[in-house]
Structure formats: C-alpha cells, structure tokens
Enzyme design. Structure first.
Site, PDB file in Angstrom:
ATOM      1  N   ARG A  28     -23.424  45.902  30.891  1.00 55.55           N
ATOM      2  CA  ARG A  28     -24.053  45.751  29.563  1.00 55.55           C
ATOM      3  C   ARG A  28     -23.337  44.704  28.713  1.00 55.55           C
ATOM      4  NH1 ARG A  28     -24.251  49.041  24.393  1.00 55.55           N
ATOM      5  NH2 ARG A  28     -26.413  49.079  23.691  1.00 55.55           N
ATOM      6  N   ILE A  54     -30.300  45.659  21.148  1.00 57.49           N
ATOM      7  CA  ILE A  54     -30.224  46.072  22.548  1.00 57.49           C
ATOM      8  C   ILE A  54     -30.175  47.595  22.502  1.00 57.49           C
ATOM      9  CG2 ILE A  54     -27.719  45.587  22.503  1.00 57.49           C
ATOM     10  CD1 ILE A  54     -27.787  45.291  25.529  1.00 57.49           C
ATOM     11  N   SER A  55     -30.997  48.234  23.348  1.00 55.34           N
ATOM     12  CA  SER A  55     -31.179  49.684  23.257  1.00 55.34           C
ATOM     13  C   SER A  55     -29.917  50.440  23.623  1.00 55.34           C
ATOM     14  CB  SER A  55     -32.316  50.128  24.180  1.00 55.34           C
ATOM     15  OG  SER A  55     -33.456  49.338  23.971  1.00 55.34           O
ATOM     16  N   GLN A  56     -29.889  51.691  23.173  1.00 57.40           N
ATOM     17  CA  GLN A  56     -28.788  52.622  23.467  1.00 57.40           C
ATOM     18  C   GLN A  56     -28.731  52.885  24.979  1.00 57.40           C
ATOM     19  OE1 GLN A  56     -29.763  56.197  21.441  1.00 57.40           O
ATOM     20  NE2 GLN A  56     -27.854  57.225  21.963  1.00 57.40           N
TER      21      GLN A  56
END
Ligand code: SAH
Length: 204
Positions: A28, A54-56
């Site tokens: 990530r 940016i998503s969890q």
C-alpha cells in the site's frame, strides 16, 4: 510495528487464502503520497490527489472477499483513485477495466500500475456512472465510490448467473449501504452487507 504485524491485523476475518495472498503481494505504501508514508499501513483512508482518498485497507480486503473473484474473471471497477484496489483485483483475475473521472488520478494510477508491472489493467479516464459497455459483460463489478441509487445501466453489464457486483449505495459522504448484487435465474438479487462511507459519484 512491522509490515507483517499490520497486515495480519488488517486481514482479521478474511477467510479466502487467495484474497490474503493478493493483499500481501500489494504494498500500500506505493500508492500513498510521500507526505503520508508513515501512515501507509494505518487502517483508515488517506488523502490522495484531486480531493480523493485511498480506501481503508481492511475495507478493501473485505470488499475483495465479498467479490469472490475467480482466476479467469473479467472485472469492472468504478473509481480507480490511487489504483491500490485495482492492483489487488488484478492479482486475482484475468483482466480489470477501471474507470476514473479525474484525469490527474487516472494518469498517475496508470503510470504507477504500469511501473509495478501490471499488464492486465485498463484504466479509462472518464465518467463511470454508466459503466464501460464496450467491454461488457463482466463477471464482477466493484464500486469504490457511492452511487446515489441502484445503477441499473451498470448492473446490466453483469454477465449470466453467478456474476455479481459490490457497490456502496446512498448519499455522498453519509452512511451508505454496501450492497451485493448477485445474478440468479437471470435476475439481480440484492443483499445489504455493511454501512460504509465513500466519496459520492462525481458528475462531468
Ligand atoms: N479505490 C481507490 C479509492 C477510490 S476513491 C483507491 O484504493 O485508491 C473514489 C474515486 O472515485 C475517486 O478517485 C474519484 O475521483 C472517483 N470517481 C468519482 N466519481 C466518479 C465517476 N463518476 N466515474 C469514475 N470515477 C469517479
């Protein structure tokens, strides 16, 4: 804390070995801006360019598990953002079409995914509200942006029985319902999975 420690925590509750392996193969920190590198493995969304996030990561893992991707699948994603979720999808299936309305994000995600060596991803810089009909049908459709209501035109791009979509449905920046649509006997059956909060669908 080590990278291994963080990923173990983030993958709590993920049953699929394929999803766990794919998640572990994608770093990530490669998708997180330089300014937020120290939070790259924190379990919350982070700002990226063009007012997106940016998503969890734990939610990325969960949504990927619900998508139940098979190796030969063709997948459509709406909301490329940084390309992080796109890379995880690409690890699991044959081909990903990903649509991103922001030219800036589409360009940087494409460069990033190319430099990481992905050859099975097509990033389309345009409005994804109506999907990407020219490459339909898809085995799987994933939304990482909230649709105000059930998007019939998009769901029509699913293939036959067994194809499915996972989409946040509801108003922008409020509680939405992550909904799973499964095609069975030629009809689309909806199941509510989880309350979530995603960016709303932008219009051009
Ligand atoms: N999954 C991404 C995060 C996506 S955030 C990641 O892991 O980084 C939602 C994204 O949807 C944003 O990048 C936003 O620009 C994009 N978006 C918003 N409206 C859109 C639309 N109509 N069509 C395509 N993309 C859209």
């Amino acid at each position: 804390m080590s990278y291994e420690f963080h990923t173990k925590q983030l993958l709590r509750g993920i049953q699929s070995a394929r999803v766990r392996e794919a998640f572990n193969r994608v770093d990530r920190s490669q998708f997180v801006p330089r300014t937020h590198q120290n939070e790259a493995w924190a379990d919350h969304p982070l700002p990226i360019e063009d007012q997106a996030t940016i998503s969890q990561p734990s939610l990325v893992a969960l949504m990927t598990e619900w998508l139940d991707i098979r190796p030969g699948d063709r997948v459509l994603e709406i909301g490329t953002g940084s390309g992080y979720q796109t890379a995880i999808l690409a690890e699991l299936c044959a081909e990903v079409h990903s649509i991103e309305i922001s030219q800036i994000l589409a360009t940087s995600a494409k460069q990033r995914l190319d430099s990481l060596g992905y050859t099975n991803i097509h990033v389309h810089p345009c409005d994804g509200a109506q999907g990407w009909p020219s490459a339909a049908p898809y085995d799987r459709i994933l939304g990482t942006v909230a649709f105000p209501r059930k998007p019939d035109a998009l769901l029509e791009q699913l293939g036959g029985d067994g194809s499915l979509a996972v989409l946040p449905i509801g108003p922008a920046w409020q509680t939405q319902t992550l909904t799973r649509y499964l095609v069975r006997d030629g009809k689309c059956h909806a199941t509510n999975c989880l309350p979530v909060c995603f960016l709303g669908l932008r219009e051009e």
